[in-house]
Motif scaffolding. Structure first.
Motif, PDB file in Angstrom:
ATOM      1  N   THR A 216     -20.055 -15.657  -8.566  1.00  0.00           N
ATOM      2  CA  THR A 216     -21.501 -16.332  -9.031  1.00  0.00           C
ATOM      3  C   THR A 216     -21.118 -17.495 -10.053  1.00  0.00           C
ATOM      4  O   THR A 216     -21.790 -18.539  -9.994  1.00  0.00           O
ATOM      5  CB  THR A 216     -22.019 -15.403 -10.344  1.00  0.00           C
ATOM      6  OG1 THR A 216     -20.922 -14.883 -11.319  1.00  0.00           O
ATOM      7  CG2 THR A 216     -22.377 -14.187  -9.675  1.00  0.00           C
ATOM      8  N   VAL A 217     -19.818 -17.858 -10.027  1.00  0.00           N
ATOM      9  CA  VAL A 217     -19.241 -19.162 -10.682  1.00  0.00           C
ATOM     10  C   VAL A 217     -18.748 -19.924  -9.672  1.00  0.00           C
ATOM     11  O   VAL A 217     -17.620 -19.710  -9.194  1.00  0.00           O
ATOM     12  CB  VAL A 217     -18.217 -18.828 -11.793  1.00  0.00           C
ATOM     13  CG1 VAL A 217     -18.040 -20.161 -12.565  1.00  0.00           C
ATOM     14  CG2 VAL A 217     -19.163 -17.998 -12.880  1.00  0.00           C
ATOM     15  N   THR A 218     -19.481 -21.107  -9.243  1.00  0.00           N
ATOM     16  CA  THR A 218     -18.718 -21.998  -8.146  1.00  0.00           C
ATOM     17  C   THR A 218     -18.175 -23.201  -8.957  1.00  0.00           C
ATOM     18  O   THR A 218     -18.678 -23.673  -9.952  1.00  0.00           O
ATOM     19  CB  THR A 218     -19.962 -22.370  -7.424  1.00  0.00           C
ATOM     20  OG1 THR A 218     -20.911 -22.987  -8.101  1.00  0.00           O
ATOM     21  CG2 THR A 218     -20.440 -21.259  -6.418  1.00  0.00           C
ATOM     22  N   GLY A 219     -17.281 -23.486  -8.199  1.00  0.00           N
ATOM     23  CA  GLY A 219     -16.441 -25.109  -8.864  1.00  0.00           C
ATOM     24  C   GLY A 219     -15.039 -24.421  -9.358  1.00  0.00           C
ATOM     25  O   GLY A 219     -14.850 -23.270  -9.552  1.00  0.00           O
ATOM     26  N   ASN A 220     -14.245 -25.451  -9.341  1.00  0.00           N
ATOM     27  CA  ASN A 220     -12.959 -25.482  -9.742  1.00  0.00           C
ATOM     28  C   ASN A 220     -12.469 -26.230 -10.792  1.00  0.00           C
ATOM     29  O   ASN A 220     -11.358 -26.455 -10.846  1.00  0.00           O
ATOM     30  CB  ASN A 220     -12.161 -25.950  -8.328  1.00  0.00           C
ATOM     31  CG  ASN A 220     -12.380 -25.086  -7.300  1.00  0.00           C
ATOM     32  OD1 ASN A 220     -12.436 -23.782  -7.325  1.00  0.00           O
ATOM     33  ND2 ASN A 220     -12.343 -25.743  -5.984  1.00  0.00           N
ATOM     34  N   GLY A 221     -13.260 -26.406 -11.905  1.00  0.00           N
ATOM     35  CA  GLY A 221     -13.134 -27.248 -12.962  1.00  0.00           C
ATOM     36  C   GLY A 221     -12.580 -26.482 -14.151  1.00  0.00           C
ATOM     37  O   GLY A 221     -12.503 -25.176 -13.701  1.00  0.00           O
TER      38      GLY A 221
END
Length: 330
Positions: A216-221
């Motif tokens: 559900t949490v996309t992104g790599n920061g």
């Protein structure tokens, strides 16, 4: 998996992609031009701002691969020191090191590839290859998800398979690689599909994968990484007496920072998140429960719901049925 390219007949001059009798594409290339190698690999693996340092007098590179739209088996070698970012959106990539060394970095966490140990690669990562030889299996993401019946299926990348997982994966590689790489033989559509599905099934069995909530949490920061820590903590401790303070501490955030991050990325409050996870847990217990031995009240209390009436109302609003109806459907 694919043999090395010492045979000069494998050199390609026009960079066309031949096909097998049944339509699979194959390429066999060997060269020493670094710029040509970068152009070739960038086209497939979306290298971004690659930085290359020579490690010897002759920066040999080679590539061999046979594939179609659903499966590709590849082997490559690049005798340089290479640093770059890479991204792949439509494939699941399984890689294992044959020679050299490779370090992949995601969200500030670095993992060294181990010779012979296959790992699923992330969608986005930084890499540092040093005189690398590597094998790759590329699986079409949409097809694998359709095969498992979950359009959100995702692997948990860079995690080692278990000993049993290694056995499953290696058995699939041994059984099907030679047949797939036989570029001069014709495979029927049924035979090709059988090999594709065998590799996809082996990958699902062999490699750790994310639960649906983990996708559900996309992104790599850094913020995404902390938010994933919060979700992991809630799912691991939902039965415990936890609240915003404990969740925030586990994620390395202040309570205010947790609230802002959840609102920004998931449009939830910490209370919403905890209640949702607890409801999912209670439903799973009810559906699996024996109605003659299971009490709705006991399950509600086990998941932190102290008021049975409010639990039943919230449960019905979420799932469209009462807790007792879920219990009876078993």
């Amino acid at each position: 998996m694919v043999p090395s390219h010492e045979n000069p007949d494998w050199v390609e001059s026009d960079r066309t992609t031949p096909t097998t009798p049944d339509g699979r594409s194959f390429r066999r290339i060997v060269g020493t031009d670094v710029d040509e190698a970068l152009a070739f690999f960038t086209a497939d693996y979306d290298f971004r701002t690659p930085r290359v340092r020579r490690t010897g007098n002759r920066p040999m590179w080679d590539f061999a691969g046979v594939g179609d739209e659903l499966l590709s088996l590849r082997s490559s070698r690049f005798l340089v020191d290479l640093r770059t970012e890479s991204a792949v959106d439509d494939k699941f990539l399984v890689a294992w090191l044959r020679a050299g060394s490779s370090t992949l970095t995601v969200d500030g966490r670095s993992v060294d590839l181990e010779p012979g140990v296959p790992l699923v690669l992330p969608d986005r990562y930084e890499l540092h290859h040093r005189d690398i030889g590597v094998n790759l299996v590329e699986l079409d993401r949409a097809h694998l998800r359709a095969l498992v019946g979950d359009d959100a299926f995702a692997f948990d990348p860079l995690r080692r398979p278990t000993a049993e997982g290694m056995r499953v994966w290696q058995a699939a590689v041994r059984e099907h690689t030679r047949i797939w790489l036989g570029a001069d033989q014709t495979l029927t559509p049924a035979a090709r599909r059988s090999i594709v599905d065998a590799f996809a099934t082996a990958a699902v069995e062999a490699f750790p994968h994310r639960e649906r909530w983990q996708s559900t949490v996309t992104g790599n920061g850094p913020e995404h990484a902390r938010l994933r820590l919060a979700l992991e903590y809630v799912h691991a401790h939902a039965r415990d007496a936890i609240g915003t303070a404990e969740i925030a501490a586990a994620a390395g955030l202040s309570p205010r920072g947790l609230q802002q991050s959840l609102r920004r990325h998931l449009d939830q409050t910490p209370g919403d998140l905890l209640r949702s996870v607890r409801l999912d847990g209670a439903r799973a217990d009810l559906v699996r429960g024996d109605r003659d031995e299971t009490s709705v009240a006991d399950i509600a209390r086990a998941w932190g719901f102290g008021h049975l009436g409010r639990f039943s109302a919230t449960y019905r609003a979420r799932f469209g049925e009462l807790p007792s109806e879920s219990l009876r459907t078993r």
